[in-house]
Design a protein around this motif. Structure first.
Motif, mmCIF file in Angstrom:
data_model
loop_
_atom_site.group_PDB
_atom_site.id
_atom_site.type_symbol
_atom_site.label_atom_id
_atom_site.label_comp_id
_atom_site.label_asym_id
_atom_site.label_seq_id
_atom_site.Cartn_x
_atom_site.Cartn_y
_atom_site.Cartn_z
ATOM 1 N N SER A 240 0.816 -1.212 0.000
ATOM 2 C CA SER A 240 0.000 0.000 0.000
ATOM 3 C C SER A 240 0.848 1.260 0.000
ATOM 4 C CB SER A 240 -0.928 -0.003 1.222
ATOM 5 O OG SER A 240 -0.180 -0.008 2.424
ATOM 6 N N ASN A 241 0.191 2.371 -0.401
ATOM 7 C CA ASN A 241 0.788 3.713 -0.361
ATOM 8 C C ASN A 241 2.096 3.781 -1.140
ATOM 9 O OD1 ASN A 241 0.582 6.396 0.381
ATOM 10 N ND2 ASN A 241 1.785 6.130 2.234
ATOM 11 N N SER A 266 -3.881 -0.729 -1.092
ATOM 12 C CA SER A 266 -4.539 0.574 -1.068
ATOM 13 C C SER A 266 -3.573 1.702 -1.369
ATOM 14 C CB SER A 266 -5.190 0.803 0.301
ATOM 15 O OG SER A 266 -4.210 0.848 1.317
ATOM 16 N N LYS A 267 -4.124 2.857 -1.765
ATOM 17 C CA LYS A 267 -3.375 4.092 -1.992
ATOM 18 C C LYS A 267 -2.285 3.914 -3.039
ATOM 19 C CE LYS A 267 -4.364 5.901 2.614
ATOM 20 N NZ LYS A 267 -3.820 6.438 3.875
ATOM 21 N N LEU A 288 -8.911 -7.861 2.760
ATOM 22 C CA LEU A 288 -8.562 -7.355 1.433
ATOM 23 C C LEU A 288 -8.780 -5.854 1.421
ATOM 24 C CD1 LEU A 288 -7.775 -7.772 -1.536
ATOM 25 C CD2 LEU A 288 -10.188 -8.234 -2.023
ATOM 26 N N ASP A 289 -7.705 -5.095 1.158
ATOM 27 C CA ASP A 289 -7.773 -3.634 1.168
ATOM 28 C C ASP A 289 -7.335 -3.107 -0.193
ATOM 29 O OD1 ASP A 289 -7.810 -0.971 1.652
ATOM 30 O OD2 ASP A 289 -6.505 -1.007 3.401
ATOM 31 N N LEU A 290 -8.311 -2.603 -0.976
ATOM 32 C CA LEU A 290 -8.055 -2.024 -2.300
ATOM 33 C C LEU A 290 -8.461 -0.557 -2.339
ATOM 34 C CD1 LEU A 290 -9.419 -5.001 -4.451
ATOM 35 C CD2 LEU A 290 -7.039 -4.500 -3.906
ATOM 36 N N ARG A 291 -8.580 0.078 -1.199
ATOM 37 C CA ARG A 291 -9.046 1.461 -1.123
ATOM 38 C C ARG A 291 -8.134 2.424 -1.878
ATOM 39 N NH1 ARG A 291 -9.780 1.950 5.340
ATOM 40 N NH2 ARG A 291 -7.943 0.620 5.211
ATOM 41 N N SER A 312 -13.298 1.129 -1.053
ATOM 42 C CA SER A 312 -13.842 2.474 -1.220
ATOM 43 C C SER A 312 -12.875 3.357 -1.989
ATOM 44 C CB SER A 312 -14.146 3.085 0.152
ATOM 45 O OG SER A 312 -12.983 3.135 0.940
ATOM 46 N N LYS A 313 -13.383 4.501 -2.477
ATOM 47 C CA LYS A 313 -12.601 5.515 -3.186
ATOM 48 C C LYS A 313 -11.954 4.948 -4.442
ATOM 49 C CE LYS A 313 -11.763 8.129 1.041
ATOM 50 N NZ LYS A 313 -10.773 8.702 1.979
#
Length: 715
Positions: A240-241, A266-267, A288-291, A312-313
């Protein structure tokens, strides 16, 4: 559980070899009597409340092999006398408040296999003598203030299995290919530094160790790492990020299919998941984080094992597939801020009792909301705001006894006020803003209900009748548990208690909302736990504002504007001593503005424009900061700041005492510690301690020429 201090007689146990006092409630300074135990090999004080500095006499324990001070309250520097503990194999002093540099003398502890200094306040660079600890299998330096480059000599620690350097300020670059030298390494966490990780092509990385936990968050990656293709044992992967662009590579669907539990992407700037399987192929996936990407296309469906799903986003489109109903173990479902449309599947009632958060806000869903919660659940936050839902609210929500937030704002719902929610013991926020709710809001037959309601927004609807003050009957000033920490309306939920988890994303879901604050519609990324606000503007409430409004202790924001209220402004409003924003504009109020309101010393916004008010404007304190716009449209008003002078040139009378009301003044106030928590600077005044609190806020609609700067103490 024991309490108090260790008795001094313990020093007489000269043959004692192991002492375990962990998690037993003991407190005080470090028990110096322990240092007279020459045969002590194991000392465990983890999870105790011992505090202060560690005396240098700890170096007397020459036989010690294991020292565990995890999560105590020790401070000061790490004593250099630790280098006398040459038999030490295990050193755990994480989660304290140690400061200063890591002593170079630790490099003399050549028998160490485990060294953990995480979660302290250590600074400086990694001392070179640490590279003498060639027997180390675990080196944990994460969550400090360490800086400088990550030394190449760290690759000489060839027995390392676990390396955690996360959340420091390391800089420079790291050639990832050098980790081939650490063939036993299974846990590597480099996240959240200022480091650029340089990754070569896949062929050069074929001999990299098989990772289980890999944290490369905020490592300046600009593409998906090719070496991941050869990783078949990953449990947690955090990328992420970063600056990863484009489509996820197709080989990702065959990576660690039988082991992956947590995937964090994410990010980034990922645009597509390509031709992904439905459901996704990982048979053990929990999180699972796909923000915050650029994902397009339809909603990906995770496997049935999932408990935390964040996407989200993004820019997802299309309907929500009925495959979503297979997620019977889901705890947090966050699909907010996309372009999803269509109606919600009726089978959503298949969501199990474990569901605690469902966030569908800022999409294009339409139709009625299904009666999903017929059996009740652990649901704590439901946010369906800013969609196109129609019809009534689902009555099944009344069975959700753990519900804290119900947000259905900015839809096309057509219903009467949901008085059937009045028995929910934990409901804090009810947001019905901008719908087609209508009718009168009558008093409960059983008396006051909504026992914990603290934020209610009924604005921009069609409610009529008298002001429904009985909904708020027992409000009291917010109680302060810890003046050093701002708490927010959120859900903290962990999947498993693993020390290696990639990031904190599994734990905190923060409620967001849009609310009119001081004349501005603001989107709050976080909502402070102690906020108390009422917005029932832009309805058709009539009659007078009763004197009992002064009972609403602890209220920070009150907006009654754009109704048909009549009679005078009650002086009892002066009893709302924590009030920061008061908007009574666009009504039919008459009489004078009560002089008592000058005693509202936190009042940062005041608007009584477009009424029928007369007489002198109160002077002094906060009233010296309000401009003409606060009073325009009242031809009978006079005095500063208006150009119209009052006929009586005498100064306004001194404000009388607060109007007594039935309920006695509660002790305790958020503002007893407010200036220690944050400073809010507003053009024209210095106030606004609670309703302005947010971690980042976005101005939606601006009225006037002022702005806020918000500063909060670091948590």
């Amino acid at each position: 559980m024991f309490s108090g201090q260790i008795p001094s007689q313990i020093s007489q146990l000269s043959h004692l070899s192991s002492l375990d006092l962990s998690d037993c409630g003991l407190q005080g300074n470090f028990p110096v009597g322990i240092f007279n135990l020459p045969n002590l090999k194991v000392l465990n004080l983890a999870y105790t409340s011992f505090s202060g500095e560690i005396p240098t006499s700890i170096g007397n324990l020459g036989s010690l092999k294991k020292l565990d001070l995890w999560s105590c309250k020790f401070s000061g520097s790490i004593p250099s006398s630790l280098d006398n503990l040459t038999s030490l194999i295990y050193l755990e002093i994480s989660n304290n408040s140690f400061v200063g540099k890591i002593p170079s003398s630790i490099g003399n502890l050549t028998q160490l296999t485990y060294l953990s200094l995480r979660y302290n306040l250590l600074d400086g660079e990694i001392p070179f003598p640490l590279m003498n600890l060639t027997k180390l299998t675990s080196l944990e330096l994460g969550n400090n203030n360490l800086k400088g480059r990550i030394p190449d000599s760290i690759f000489n620690l060839k027995n390392l299995k676990y390396l955690d350097l996360a959340s420091n300020t390391f800089s420079g670059s790291v050639e990832f290919g050098k980790f081939v030298k650490l063939k036993y390494l299974t846990i590597l966490i480099l996240s959240n530094n200022q480091v650029s990780v340089l990754i070569e092509d896949a062929s050069a990385n074929a001999s990299l160790p098989k990772f289980q936990f890999l944290g490369l968050c905020s490592c300046n990656l600009n593409k998906f790492p090719d070496f991941v293709k050869n990783q078949d044992r990953l449990v947690c992967l955090d990328l992420s990020n970063n600056k990863i662009h484009g489509m996820v590579p197709e080989w990702i669907w065959d990576t660690s299919k039988l082991s992956l539990e947590f995937l964090c992407l994410s990010k980034n700037f990922i645009t597509s998941l390509g031709q992904h399987p439905r459901p996704l192929p990982w048979t053990r996936l929990l999180g699972l984080d796909l923000r915050s990407n650029l994902l397009q296309g339809s909603l990906p469906i995770p496997p049935a094992t999932i408990s935390h799903y964040y996407i989200s986003k993004n820019s997802l489109t299309g309907n929500m597939s009925e495959l979503i109903c297979s997620l019977t173990s889901i705890q947090v479902l966050d699909l907010a801020n996309n372009n999803l449309s269509g109606t919600l599947p009726r089978c959503m009632q298949n969501f199990g009792a474990s569901l605690s958060v469902i966030d569908l806000q800022r999409n294009k869903f339409r139709g009625s909301i299904p009666q999903t919660w017929t059996q009740g659940t652990k649901l704590r936050i439901i946010n369906f705001g800013q969609n196109r839902f129609q019809g009534p609210l689902p009555r099944s929500l009344a069975k959700c006894m753990m519900l804290e937030v119900a947000d259905f704002s900015n839809n096309k719902l057509h219903d009467i006020f949901p008085s059937w929610l009045e028995n929910l013991p934990n409901l804090k926020v009810l947001n019905l803003r901008s719908n087609n709710f209508h009718g009168q809001i009558g008093a409960s037959k059983a008396g006051y209900k909504f026992p914990n309601l603290q934020v209610i927004d009924l604005s921009h609807n069609g409610f009529t009748g008298k002001l429904p003050l009985e909904i708020f009957g027992n409000w009291k000033p917010g109680e302060v548990a810890n003046s050093d920490i701002l708490s927010y309306i959120q859900v903290n939920s962990s999947i498993v208690q693993q020390r290696y988890l990639c990031n904190s994303w599994l734990y905190d879901y923060n409620y967001t909302m849009t609310m009119t604050n001081k004349g501005i519609a603001i989107f709050y990324k976080k909502v402070q736990e102690l906020l108390k606000a009422i917005d029932i503007s832009s309805n058709r409430f009539g009659g007078e504002i009763p004197e009992s409004i002064g009972n609403l202790r602890g209220l920070h924001l009150l907006n009654l504007s754009n109704n048909v209220l009549t009679s005078h402004i009650p002086p009892s409003l002066a009893n709302l001593t924590e009030l920061e924003s008061l908007d009574l504009s666009k009504n039919n109020l008459s009489g004078e503005i009560p002089q008592q309101l000058t005693q509202l010393t936190f009042l940062g916004f005041f608007n009584v424009s477009n009424n029928l008010l007369t007489g002198p404007i109160p002077q002094g304190d906060q009233f010296g900061t309000f401009g003409n716009s606060s009073y325009e449209g009242n031809s009978g008003l006079c005095g500063i700041p208006l150009s119209k002078n009052c006929e009586d040139s005498n100064a306004s009378p001194a404000p009388p005492s607060l109007i007594p009301i039935d309920q006695s003044q509660e002790s305790g106030s958020l503002f007893q510690f407010g200036w220690e928590i944050l400073v809010v600077v507003v053009v024209g005044y210095a106030s606004g301690l609670v309703v302005g609190v947010t971690i980042g806020h976005i101005v939606i609609t601006k009225k006037g020429d002022w702005f806020m700067n918000i500063f909060g103490k670091k948590q």
